[in-house]
Design a protein around this motif. Structure first.
Motif, mmCIF file in Angstrom:
data_model
loop_
_atom_site.group_PDB
_atom_site.id
_atom_site.type_symbol
_atom_site.label_atom_id
_atom_site.label_comp_id
_atom_site.label_asym_id
_atom_site.label_seq_id
_atom_site.Cartn_x
_atom_site.Cartn_y
_atom_site.Cartn_z
ATOM 1 N N GLU A 31 -0.025 -2.255 -5.561
ATOM 2 C CA GLU A 31 0.159 -2.254 -7.004
ATOM 3 C C GLU A 31 1.596 -1.865 -7.334
ATOM 4 N N ILE A 32 2.211 -2.606 -8.226
ATOM 5 C CA ILE A 32 3.562 -2.274 -8.675
ATOM 6 C C ILE A 32 3.466 -1.162 -9.710
ATOM 7 N N THR A 46 8.719 0.658 -7.112
ATOM 8 C CA THR A 46 7.885 1.758 -6.637
ATOM 9 C C THR A 46 6.458 1.248 -6.624
ATOM 10 N N VAL A 47 5.790 1.371 -5.474
ATOM 11 C CA VAL A 47 4.474 0.749 -5.318
ATOM 12 C C VAL A 47 3.465 1.750 -4.752
ATOM 13 N N SER A 48 2.206 1.375 -4.814
ATOM 14 C CA SER A 48 1.123 2.123 -4.165
ATOM 15 C C SER A 48 0.295 1.150 -3.337
ATOM 16 N N TRP A 49 -0.184 1.633 -2.180
ATOM 17 C CA TRP A 49 -1.011 0.814 -1.291
ATOM 18 C C TRP A 49 -2.427 1.370 -1.250
ATOM 19 N N TYR A 50 -3.396 0.448 -1.162
ATOM 20 C CA TYR A 50 -4.804 0.786 -0.999
ATOM 21 C C TYR A 50 -5.318 -0.033 0.187
ATOM 22 N N THR A 51 -5.467 0.635 1.322
ATOM 23 C CA THR A 51 -5.821 -0.060 2.560
ATOM 24 C C THR A 51 -7.250 0.272 2.977
ATOM 25 N N GLN A 60 -1.654 5.207 -0.140
ATOM 26 C CA GLN A 60 -0.287 5.725 -0.183
ATOM 27 C C GLN A 60 0.271 5.445 -1.575
ATOM 28 N N ARG A 61 0.664 6.487 -2.261
ATOM 29 C CA ARG A 61 1.070 6.346 -3.657
ATOM 30 C C ARG A 61 2.591 6.488 -3.829
ATOM 31 N N ARG A 62 3.119 5.635 -4.676
ATOM 32 C CA ARG A 62 4.470 5.734 -5.211
ATOM 33 C C ARG A 62 5.532 5.898 -4.117
ATOM 34 N N PHE A 63 5.797 4.813 -3.410
ATOM 35 C CA PHE A 63 6.899 4.795 -2.458
ATOM 36 C C PHE A 63 7.682 3.503 -2.665
ATOM 37 N N PRO A 64 8.943 3.463 -2.265
ATOM 38 C CA PRO A 64 9.801 2.312 -2.588
ATOM 39 C C PRO A 64 9.591 1.117 -1.662
#
Length: 214
Positions: A31-32, A46-51, A60-64
């Protein structure tokens, strides 16, 4: 209607946009969160991943991350509606696996969740479930050495519903008359207090058997 945009579409990212990366044994939604800077060919976000994978959920939240020519490496765009639904499904899966310690239940939830998410985005990928049956069938009804290359059959998401494994650990000891005797300790997956690596180092053997049909 397929939620995945075609590669021919040239898009610029906005907050809340979604992308997905599908691999044979995992699926990651991105997610952007913010578009920090854009140039003619680059977007710095800055993005977040949902694996989701067989081991569980990794968020993983809010990393470049940076996109070139509106493309993140290996990720493909999905609709915001699909992203919202995917996040809900992944959170539900995470809640389910936290409430159970049974490996079979976790694997069943994973298969259901993974299948739903792939159908949601119209993704068709080759997984171990698509391999020919002869490649999936394990050796059964034979005592085999526990090795670092083998494992409990219950850890295999595609085989756990059909097979179960038994481990036997042999221990040399002495009886009350100080005569040497051999004791055998048998375990099943859900009630074995010993890690697989220790079983390997202890020279244990295992057997895979087919579960009885109803």
């Amino acid at each position: 209607m397929n939620d995945i945009k075609t590669n021919a579409q040239s898009i610029r990212f906005k907050k809340g946009d979604g992308l997905v990366l599908c691999e044979p044994e995992s699926i990651t939604f991105m997610e952007i969160d913010e578009v920090d800077e854009s140039t003619d060919s680059m977007d710095f976000c800055t993005v977040s991943w949902y694996t989701l994978d067989i081991k569980g959920v990794n968020i993983q939240r809010r990393f470049p991350m940076a996109a070139r020519d509106s493309k993140f490496c290996n990720f493909r765009p999905v609709s915001r509606k699909a992203l919202k639904e995917a996040k809900k499904v992944i959170r539900d899966f995470n809640s389910k696996i936290k409430s159970t310690l049974l490996s079979n239940s976790i694997q069943r939830h994973y298969k259901e969740c993974s299948s739903y998410l792939r159908n949601l985005i119209g993704e068709q990928v080759e997984t171990s479930a698509t391999l020919p049956e002869k490649e999936k069938k394990p050796v059964t009804n034979q005592w085999l050495d526990c090795t670092f290359e083998s494992n409990w059959i219950e850890e295999n998401v595609e085989l756990a519903d059909k097979y179960l494994s038994i481990v036997c650990l042999t221990h040399d000891t002495y009886n009350d008359d100080d005569k040497p005797i051999v004791k055998h300790f048998t375990y099943v997956h859900d009630f074995c207090p010993i890690s697989w690596n220790v079983l390997v180092e202890s020279g244990a053997k295992y057997m895979v058997i087919e579960k009885p049909k109803r």
